[in-house]
Scaffold this motif. Structure first.
Motif, short mmCIF file in Angstrom:
data_model
loop_
_atom_site.label_atom_id
_atom_site.label_comp_id
_atom_site.label_asym_id
_atom_site.label_seq_id
_atom_site.Cartn_x
_atom_site.Cartn_y
_atom_site.Cartn_z
N SER A 12 0.92 -1.13 -0.08
CA SER A 12 0.03 -0.29 0.18
C SER A 12 0.81 1.20 0.25
N GLU A 13 2.32 0.84 0.67
CA GLU A 13 3.24 2.52 0.59
C GLU A 13 2.67 2.55 -0.62
N MET A 14 3.46 1.81 -1.52
CA MET A 14 4.01 1.91 -3.02
C MET A 14 2.42 2.48 -4.30
N VAL A 15 1.31 2.46 -3.55
CA VAL A 15 0.22 2.83 -4.33
C VAL A 15 0.25 4.91 -4.20
N SER A 16 0.19 5.40 -5.67
CA SER A 16 0.55 6.37 -5.26
C SER A 16 -0.75 6.86 -6.54
N LYS A 17 -1.70 6.57 -6.68
CA LYS A 17 -2.70 6.76 -7.59
C LYS A 17 -4.28 6.85 -6.08
N ARG A 18 -5.19 7.47 -6.96
CA ARG A 18 -6.21 7.34 -5.66
C ARG A 18 -7.39 6.18 -6.70
N VAL A 19 -7.28 6.05 -8.10
CA VAL A 19 -8.12 5.46 -8.57
C VAL A 19 -7.00 4.35 -8.95
N VAL A 20 -7.33 2.28 -8.07
CA VAL A 20 -7.21 1.32 -8.54
C VAL A 20 -8.10 0.25 -9.07
N ALA A 21 -7.17 -0.37 -9.51
CA ALA A 21 -7.48 -2.02 -9.91
C ALA A 21 -7.56 -2.91 -9.34
N GLU A 22 -7.81 -4.36 -8.73
CA GLU A 22 -7.17 -5.15 -7.81
C GLU A 22 -7.18 -6.63 -8.74
N ILE A 23 -6.12 -6.80 -9.50
CA ILE A 23 -6.61 -7.71 -10.18
C ILE A 23 -7.20 -9.79 -10.26
N GLY A 24 -7.11 -10.27 -9.82
CA GLY A 24 -7.76 -11.43 -9.16
C GLY A 24 -7.51 -11.24 -7.69
N ALA A 25 -8.61 -10.60 -7.66
CA ALA A 25 -8.83 -9.72 -6.02
C ALA A 25 -9.05 -10.83 -4.92
N ASP A 26 -8.98 -11.91 -5.05
CA ASP A 26 -9.77 -12.85 -4.34
C ASP A 26 -10.49 -12.50 -2.99
N HIS A 27 -10.02 -12.50 -2.22
CA HIS A 27 -10.84 -11.96 -0.60
C HIS A 27 -11.11 -10.24 -0.28
N LYS A 142 10.42 1.07 -8.13
CA LYS A 142 11.07 0.06 -6.62
C LYS A 142 10.62 -1.26 -6.78
N ASP A 143 11.54 -1.49 -5.95
CA ASP A 143 11.60 -3.54 -6.32
C ASP A 143 11.94 -4.13 -4.42
N ILE A 144 11.48 -4.33 -3.75
CA ILE A 144 11.02 -4.24 -1.96
C ILE A 144 11.00 -5.97 -2.26
N ILE A 145 11.69 -6.49 -0.54
CA ILE A 145 11.29 -7.77 -0.24
C ILE A 145 10.24 -7.18 1.31
N ALA A 146 9.45 -7.76 2.10
CA ALA A 146 8.12 -7.39 2.71
C ALA A 146 8.35 -8.58 3.35
N PHE A 152 8.64 -14.08 2.87
CA PHE A 152 8.92 -13.21 1.87
C PHE A 152 8.67 -12.86 1.00
N TYR A 153 8.30 -11.53 -0.05
CA TYR A 153 6.78 -11.60 -0.38
C TYR A 153 8.12 -10.13 -1.46
N ASN A 154 8.25 -10.84 -2.99
CA ASN A 154 8.11 -9.55 -3.20
C ASN A 154 6.66 -8.18 -4.08
N ILE A 155 7.92 -7.31 -3.60
CA ILE A 155 6.88 -6.39 -4.33
C ILE A 155 7.49 -5.23 -4.99
N LEU A 156 7.15 -4.76 -6.22
CA LEU A 156 7.38 -3.72 -7.79
C LEU A 156 6.59 -2.81 -8.04
N LYS A 157 7.38 -1.64 -8.07
CA LYS A 157 6.04 -0.52 -8.70
C LYS A 157 6.91 -0.09 -9.63
N VAL A 158 5.77 0.11 -10.66
CA VAL A 158 6.60 -0.92 -12.47
C VAL A 158 5.67 0.64 -13.12
#
Length: 226
Positions: A12-27, A142-146, A152-158
Motif C-alpha cells: 500500500s505504501e507504493m500506491v500513489s494513485k487514487r483509483v486502483v484496480a486489483e486483479i485476481g482480488a480473491d478476498h 521500486k523493488d523490495i522484499i516484505a 518473504f514477498y517481492n513487491i515491485l512498483k512499475v
C-alpha cells in the motif's frame, strides 16, 4: 487484522494513485486496506468467476458504492469497459499480487489498454518477471522484499515507459532497491536464502542453488550486519 498484514502494508505504501484496480482480488484484502487507510477513492476488483468475487464483496460491503466488481481473466476484463468510463472512473494504477511471476507476465502481455502504472507482487519466478519488464518497455521504480512471519514477498512498483533500464545480475535476482537501501527485511531474506542453499548443497550438488549461493555471497551487507 488481515492475513499478510506487513506485505499489504508495504504494498500500500507504493500506491500513489487514487483509483486502483486489483486483479485476481480473491478476498479483496489489499483494496480494503487501501480504503481503510484513505489511500484510494475508488476501486475496481476483478476475478475469474462470480463465486471468487463474492469473497471480496463480503469484505467490502462498506465500500460497495465506491467499488466496481468485474468478472473476467486478467486485464482483458477491461476490454470495451473503459470506453464507458464506469461511474466516471478509470483505473489509474493496477495491482497484481498473490500469483506467480509467469502468470503476471501473461496478464501484462494481454493488456490492450496500455495501463501505465502497476504494483506487482509475484509469489515466485520474480527473475523471469524482471526480465520481461526490462524487455517490454517497463521501468522498475521500486523493488523490495516484505517479510511476513516466515515468508518473504517481492513487491515491485512499475511504470510503462520508453526509458531504458538495465540491471546487473545481482539487481536482476534480488531487486535494485533492496541492494541500494539494504532494508532489514532484505537482510533477513539474504540470510534465510544462504542457509537454505547451503542445506540443499550439503546433501546434493544442485546447479541452481550453487549459482544462487554464489550470487548471495557477492552481496555486501556491511560489518554491522555480519
Amino acid at each position: 487484522m488481515t492475513k499478510n498484514q506487513n506485505r499489504i502494508k508495504k504494498l500500500s505504501e507504493m500506491v500513489s494513485k487514487r483509483v486502483v484496480a486489483e486483479i485476481g482480488a480473491d478476498h479483496g484484502f489489499i483494496t480494503k486496506y487501501l480504503f481503510d487507510n484513505n489511500k484510494i477513492d475508488y476501486s475496481f476488483l476483478t476475478d475469474i468467476s462470480d463465486a471468487c468475487l463474492n469473497k471480496a464483496r463480503k469484505n467490502l460491503v462498506e465500500y460497495a458504492s465506491r467499488t466496481t466488481f468485474l468478472v473476467g481473466d486478467g486485464l482483458t476484463v477491461f476490454d470495451g469497459v473503459l470506453a464507458q468510463k464506469t461511474n466516471n472512473f478509470v483505473p489509474e494504477e493496477i495491482i497484481i499480487a498473490g500469483m506467480g511471476g509467469k502468470e503476471i507476465i501473461k496478464i501484462l502481455s494481454q493488456d490492450k489498454n496500455h495501463f501505465k502504472h502497476f504494483i506487482l507482487g509475484p509469489q515466485r519466478n520474480v527473475v523471469d518477471l524482471r526480465r520481461y519488464l526490462l524487455a517490454n518497455n517497463f521501468y522498475i521504480e521500486k523493488d523490495i522484499i516484505a517479510k511476513e512471519g516466515k515468508m518473504f514477498y517481492n513487491i515491485l512498483k512499475v511504470v510503462r515507459s520508453e526509458k531504458k533500464q538495465e540491471l546487473n545480475p545481482l539487481e536482476l535476482h534480488f531487486g535494485k532497491t533492496n541492494l541500494d537501501k539494504m532494508p532489514l527485511d532484505f537482510i533477513e531474506y539474504v540470510s534465510f536464502r544462504k542457509n537454505y542453499c547451503e542445506r540443499i548443497l550439503s546433501v546434493s550438488e544442485v546447479k541452481l542453488f550453487r549459482e544462487e549461493l554464489e550470487l548471495l555471497n557477492k552481496i555486501n551487507l556491511g560489518e554491522k550486519y555480519v
